[in-house]
Design a protein around this motif. Structure first.
Motif, PDB file in Angstrom:
ATOM      1  N   LEU A 111       0.893  -1.378   0.016  1.00 47.29           N
ATOM      2  CA  LEU A 111       0.059  -0.327  -0.260  1.00 47.29           C
ATOM      3  C   LEU A 111       0.912   1.356   0.192  1.00 47.29           C
ATOM      4  O   LEU A 111       1.775   1.377   0.723  1.00 47.29           O
ATOM      5  CB  LEU A 111      -0.897   0.008   1.378  1.00 47.29           C
ATOM      6  CG  LEU A 111      -1.707  -1.283   1.557  1.00 47.29           C
ATOM      7  CD1 LEU A 111      -2.424  -0.921   3.024  1.00 47.29           C
ATOM      8  CD2 LEU A 111      -2.725  -1.436   0.297  1.00 47.29           C
ATOM      9  N   ILE A 112       0.925   1.966  -1.218  1.00 50.99           N
ATOM     10  CA  ILE A 112       1.672   3.302  -0.994  1.00 50.99           C
ATOM     11  C   ILE A 112       0.766   4.493  -1.259  1.00 50.99           C
ATOM     12  O   ILE A 112      -0.429   4.163  -1.555  1.00 50.99           O
ATOM     13  CB  ILE A 112       2.609   3.067  -2.330  1.00 50.99           C
ATOM     14  CG1 ILE A 112       1.887   3.230  -3.614  1.00 50.99           C
ATOM     15  CG2 ILE A 112       3.494   1.938  -2.110  1.00 50.99           C
ATOM     16  CD1 ILE A 112       2.769   3.477  -4.811  1.00 50.99           C
ATOM     17  N   GLY A 113       1.208   5.710  -1.183  1.00 52.77           N
ATOM     18  CA  GLY A 113       0.857   6.855  -1.225  1.00 52.77           C
ATOM     19  C   GLY A 113       1.345   7.955  -0.230  1.00 52.77           C
ATOM     20  O   GLY A 113       2.134   7.374   0.693  1.00 52.77           O
ATOM     21  N   PRO A 114       1.070   9.117  -0.236  1.00 52.55           N
ATOM     22  CA  PRO A 114       1.441   9.982   0.567  1.00 52.55           C
ATOM     23  C   PRO A 114       1.054   9.970   1.708  1.00 52.55           C
ATOM     24  O   PRO A 114      -0.015   9.357   2.159  1.00 52.55           O
ATOM     25  CB  PRO A 114       1.072  11.696  -0.137  1.00 52.55           C
ATOM     26  CG  PRO A 114       0.151  11.166  -0.996  1.00 52.55           C
ATOM     27  CD  PRO A 114       0.071   9.759  -1.493  1.00 52.55           C
ATOM     28  N   LEU A 118      -8.713   4.325  -2.923  1.00 54.25           N
ATOM     29  CA  LEU A 118      -7.909   3.528  -3.648  1.00 54.25           C
ATOM     30  C   LEU A 118      -7.836   4.203  -5.233  1.00 54.25           C
ATOM     31  O   LEU A 118      -8.897   4.084  -5.701  1.00 54.25           O
ATOM     32  CB  LEU A 118      -8.433   2.156  -3.629  1.00 54.25           C
ATOM     33  CG  LEU A 118      -7.681   1.064  -4.382  1.00 54.25           C
ATOM     34  CD1 LEU A 118      -6.388   1.066  -3.928  1.00 54.25           C
ATOM     35  CD2 LEU A 118      -8.412  -0.152  -4.375  1.00 54.25           C
ATOM     36  N   VAL A 119      -6.648   4.673  -5.577  1.00 57.96           N
ATOM     37  CA  VAL A 119      -6.693   5.242  -7.053  1.00 57.96           C
ATOM     38  C   VAL A 119      -6.376   4.144  -7.773  1.00 57.96           C
ATOM     39  O   VAL A 119      -7.329   4.194  -8.961  1.00 57.96           O
ATOM     40  CB  VAL A 119      -5.621   6.304  -7.029  1.00 57.96           C
ATOM     41  CG1 VAL A 119      -5.440   6.678  -8.555  1.00 57.96           C
ATOM     42  CG2 VAL A 119      -5.812   7.456  -5.873  1.00 57.96           C
ATOM     43  N   ASN A 168       4.684  -4.316 -11.348  1.00 54.45           N
ATOM     44  CA  ASN A 168       5.296  -3.889 -12.451  1.00 54.45           C
ATOM     45  C   ASN A 168       4.616  -2.799 -13.439  1.00 54.45           C
ATOM     46  O   ASN A 168       4.860  -1.979 -13.967  1.00 54.45           O
ATOM     47  CB  ASN A 168       5.879  -4.862 -13.307  1.00 54.45           C
ATOM     48  CG  ASN A 168       5.041  -5.913 -13.741  1.00 54.45           C
ATOM     49  OD1 ASN A 168       3.815  -6.104 -13.375  1.00 54.45           O
ATOM     50  ND2 ASN A 168       5.394  -6.912 -14.420  1.00 54.45           N
ATOM     51  N   GLU A 169       3.155  -3.120 -13.457  1.00 53.01           N
ATOM     52  CA  GLU A 169       2.196  -2.286 -14.144  1.00 53.01           C
ATOM     53  C   GLU A 169       2.160  -0.879 -13.591  1.00 53.01           C
ATOM     54  O   GLU A 169       1.884  -0.074 -14.125  1.00 53.01           O
ATOM     55  CB  GLU A 169       0.936  -2.928 -14.265  1.00 53.01           C
ATOM     56  CG  GLU A 169       1.021  -4.053 -15.590  1.00 53.01           C
ATOM     57  CD  GLU A 169      -0.292  -4.717 -15.658  1.00 53.01           C
ATOM     58  OE1 GLU A 169      -1.220  -4.485 -15.436  1.00 53.01           O
ATOM     59  OE2 GLU A 169      -0.336  -5.722 -15.996  1.00 53.01           O
ATOM     60  N   ILE A 170       1.871  -1.191 -12.245  1.00 52.47           N
ATOM     61  CA  ILE A 170       1.541   0.249 -11.413  1.00 52.47           C
ATOM     62  C   ILE A 170       2.960   1.217 -11.757  1.00 52.47           C
ATOM     63  O   ILE A 170       2.787   2.605 -11.770  1.00 52.47           O
ATOM     64  CB  ILE A 170       1.393   0.145 -10.018  1.00 52.47           C
ATOM     65  CG1 ILE A 170       0.007  -0.904  -9.928  1.00 52.47           C
ATOM     66  CG2 ILE A 170       1.624   1.397  -9.345  1.00 52.47           C
ATOM     67  CD1 ILE A 170      -1.031   0.057 -10.172  1.00 52.47           C
ATOM     68  N   PHE A 171       3.937   0.523 -11.803  1.00 50.34           N
ATOM     69  CA  PHE A 171       5.262   1.468 -11.770  1.00 50.34           C
ATOM     70  C   PHE A 171       5.870   1.717 -13.116  1.00 50.34           C
ATOM     71  O   PHE A 171       6.213   2.715 -13.481  1.00 50.34           O
ATOM     72  CB  PHE A 171       6.306   0.907 -11.132  1.00 50.34           C
ATOM     73  CG  PHE A 171       6.319   0.980  -9.689  1.00 50.34           C
ATOM     74  CD1 PHE A 171       6.807   2.178  -8.913  1.00 50.34           C
ATOM     75  CD2 PHE A 171       5.905   0.091  -8.699  1.00 50.34           C
ATOM     76  CE1 PHE A 171       6.577   2.280  -7.659  1.00 50.34           C
ATOM     77  CE2 PHE A 171       5.767   0.403  -7.313  1.00 50.34           C
ATOM     78  CZ  PHE A 171       6.161   1.468  -6.709  1.00 50.34           C
ATOM     79  N   MET A 172       5.441   0.812 -14.013  1.00 53.36           N
ATOM     80  CA  MET A 172       5.686   0.973 -15.664  1.00 53.36           C
ATOM     81  C   MET A 172       4.798   1.456 -16.595  1.00 53.36           C
ATOM     82  O   MET A 172       5.292   2.194 -17.381  1.00 53.36           O
ATOM     83  CB  MET A 172       6.269  -0.263 -16.021  1.00 53.36           C
ATOM     84  CG  MET A 172       7.524  -0.939 -15.315  1.00 53.36           C
ATOM     85  SD  MET A 172       8.846   0.202 -15.200  1.00 53.36           S
ATOM     86  CE  MET A 172      10.199  -0.715 -14.462  1.00 53.36           C
ATOM     87  N   THR A 222      -1.490   8.288 -10.700  1.00 49.65           N
ATOM     88  CA  THR A 222      -0.547   7.426 -10.276  1.00 49.65           C
ATOM     89  C   THR A 222       0.932   7.469 -10.869  1.00 49.65           C
ATOM     90  O   THR A 222       1.751   7.503 -10.231  1.00 49.65           O
ATOM     91  CB  THR A 222      -1.129   5.870 -10.725  1.00 49.65           C
ATOM     92  OG1 THR A 222      -2.470   5.765 -10.354  1.00 49.65           O
ATOM     93  CG2 THR A 222      -0.237   4.773 -10.080  1.00 49.65           C
ATOM     94  N   ASN A 223       0.887   7.704 -12.171  1.00 47.99           N
ATOM     95  CA  ASN A 223       2.135   8.279 -12.781  1.00 47.99           C
ATOM     96  C   ASN A 223       3.043   9.370 -12.100  1.00 47.99           C
ATOM     97  O   ASN A 223       4.168   9.290 -11.945  1.00 47.99           O
ATOM     98  CB  ASN A 223       1.746   8.550 -14.313  1.00 47.99           C
ATOM     99  CG  ASN A 223       3.119   8.567 -15.165  1.00 47.99           C
ATOM    100  OD1 ASN A 223       3.744   7.535 -15.212  1.00 47.99           O
ATOM    101  ND2 ASN A 223       3.244   9.578 -15.808  1.00 47.99           N
TER     102      ASN A 223
END
Length: 253
Positions: free
Chosen positions: A37-40, A226-227, A233-237, A244-245
């Protein structure tokens, strides 16, 4: 996300008093994988994690709607025994919190509470759990020493050993490296990779590189929503959404 879920979250909302902290979160957390789980800061990721084992119940003004299920069992059902529910999950916090007792007693704590007295069983579980937490070789001759005598990174691995000794259905890690130096952090990350498959892990992290390194799936949260959620790898690439990007490329957060 189609998967065999260990935890199902369905339109889950949470308020602290009048303030709405989580807005209709729905997600499936896959079994035997690591979900980050990531986010500010303040986006609700720790609140969501703590909702899984109902730690937020300890706050007076908390109110929830929606559903969570652990292996099909309703987490927020009317007749749920919260103590029994929490026994089914392992929890590791930001700061290592070993109990003020020996390394051995820290690890077998959950078994003692359940009335296990057989010394052989306790010794076996202690060794298995410390090996599982990549700590056995460092402490095998010090089991009678206080858990508080260990370094910070060792204490955190001791807490992980204590969590896995109870054979949890899901392991919840709330920013487990935020109080650790880079070398201790690396050890914990290696450990998470080793635990994968045998355990289902949910990790809250503010460190995106860490999420990219250790997780199979990543959920990006922002302002209690939840955005985007999908394979790491899809979330980051190849994130689908601009927010998100912008976050994963460091443009905001």
């Amino acid at each position: 996300l189609s998967c065999d879920p260990v935890v199902e979250v369905e339109d889950f909302k949470l308020w602290y008093g009048q303030a709405k902290a989580l807005h209709g979160i729905s997600m499936l957390i896959p079994r035997g994988q690591v979900t980050a789980l990531i986010g500010p800061s303040g986006c609700g990721k720790s609140t969501l994690l703590r909702s899984i084992n109902r730690l937020n119940d300890l706050i007076d003004s908390v109110r929830t709607e929606g559903d969570m299920r652990l292996n099909g069992d309703n987490v927020y059902g009317k007749n749920v025994d919260v103590i029994e529910l929490r026994k089914r999950m392992g929890m590791v916090f930001q700061r290592p919190n070993p109990f003020p007792m020996s390394i051995f007693e820290n690890v077998v704590y959950a078994l003692r509470i359940d009335g296990v007295r057989d010394k052989k069983v306790l010794e076996q579980v202690c060794e298995e759990s410390l090996r599982g937490a990549a700590l056995w070789d460092e402490v095998k001759d010090r089991l009678k020493e206080s858990g508080l005598s260990l370094s910070g990174g060792q204490q955190q691995r001791l807490c992980i050993a204590r969590a896995i000794a109870a054979k949890p259905e899901v392991l919840l890690l709330d920013e487990p490296c935020s109080a650790l130096d880079p070398i201790a952090t690396l050890r914990i990350e290696e450990l998470i990779n080793e635990l994968k498959g045998q355990y289902s892990v949910v990790i809250v992290t503010h460190n995106m590189q860490q999420a990219a390194r250790v997780s199979d799936f990543t959920a990006f949260m922002y302002l209690g929503r939840l955005v985007e959620y999908g394979p790491t790898n899809e979330i980051f690439m190849r994130p689908k959404l601009r927010d998100t990007n912008d976050y994963v490329t460091g443009r905001f957060g």
